[in-house]
Write an enzyme that holds these catalytic residues in place. Structure first.
Site, mmCIF file in Angstrom:
data_model
loop_
_atom_site.group_PDB
_atom_site.id
_atom_site.type_symbol
_atom_site.label_atom_id
_atom_site.label_comp_id
_atom_site.label_asym_id
_atom_site.label_seq_id
_atom_site.Cartn_x
_atom_site.Cartn_y
_atom_site.Cartn_z
ATOM 1 N N GLY A 106 0.836 -1.196 0.000
ATOM 2 C CA GLY A 106 0.000 0.000 0.000
ATOM 3 C C GLY A 106 0.870 1.244 0.000
ATOM 4 C CB CYS A 107 0.117 4.635 1.215
ATOM 5 S SG CYS A 107 0.912 6.230 1.434
ATOM 6 C CG PHE A 108 5.907 5.283 -0.274
ATOM 7 C CD1 PHE A 108 5.393 6.507 0.093
ATOM 8 C CD2 PHE A 108 6.488 5.180 -1.532
ATOM 9 C CE1 PHE A 108 5.456 7.615 -0.737
ATOM 10 C CE2 PHE A 108 6.557 6.271 -2.385
ATOM 11 C CZ PHE A 108 6.039 7.500 -1.982
ATOM 12 C CD1 TRP A 109 4.361 8.930 2.453
ATOM 13 C CD2 TRP A 109 2.218 9.535 2.509
ATOM 14 N NE1 TRP A 109 4.187 9.950 1.544
ATOM 15 C CE2 TRP A 109 2.889 10.336 1.559
ATOM 16 C CE3 TRP A 109 0.856 9.736 2.708
ATOM 17 C CZ2 TRP A 109 2.236 11.329 0.822
ATOM 18 C CZ3 TRP A 109 0.213 10.730 1.986
ATOM 19 C CH2 TRP A 109 0.906 11.513 1.048
#
Length: 184
Positions: free
Chosen positions: A16-19
């Site tokens: 998913g989102c790397f954040w």
């Protein structure tokens, strides 16, 4: 006096989102550095906008440098599989597209074997109701993300995405893996 260099390894994980991934792994004991980036696509030096548009084939990932004497690759995978949905093809929650796929980009034959064994174990134990769709592939070129992604959650804790998506994953990690959280 001579100081002995620490032998480190690199894990490259997409979930998913790397954040979200960065915020969790930066907190893990034995992790020395985390860098968001892109991997697995067909364009050189992709930008965040290009990857978000879904045109390059890259996945959003984190490159995790870790000390295997303090945290093993299998332990990193335990965290990885706990903080994202490895049964959701090309999406995590409202983030949809191949850039959000679940993937482990291995940097050695040993990592490949551990990753495949972990997926087999999760499947055999019925940890997830649906089949695990996480890809396990040798790591091609890793392209670092733009600097404004570094420490995104730490710098933007009140941004709505961070509050509603990233923070719960960090809280889950800190609760489920309390013994793996770095001392403050």
């Amino acid at each position: 006096m001579t100081t002995q260099a620490v032998a480190t390894e690199v894990a490259i994980l997409g979930g998913g989102c790397f954040w979200c991934l960065e915020a969790v792994f930066v907190d893990a004991e034995g992790v020395l550095s985390v860098k968001s980036g892109y991997i697995g696509g067909h364009a050189d030096s992709p930008t965040y906008q290009q990857v978000c548009d879904g045109d390059t084939g890259h996945a959003e990932v984190v490159r995790v440098e870790f000390d295997p004497a303090r945290i093993g690759f299998a332990d990193l995978l335990d965290v990885f599989f706990a903080i994202h949905d490895p049964t959701s093809l090309n999406r995590q929650g409202n983030d949809v597209g191949t850039q959000y796929r679940s993937a482990i980009f291995t940097t050695s034959a040993g990592q490949d074997a551990v990753a495949r064994a972990k997926i087999t174990e999760l499947t055999r134990e019925g940890v997830f109701r649906d089949p695990v769709v996480t890809e396990v592939l040798p790591a091609p070129t890793f392209w670092p993300a733009e600097a404004y992604h570094d420490d995104y959650f730490a710098r933007n804790p009140f941004q709505p995405y961070c509050q509603y998506v990233v923070a719960p994953k960090v809280a889950k990690f800190r609760s489920k893996f309390a013994k793996r959280v770095k001392a403050s």
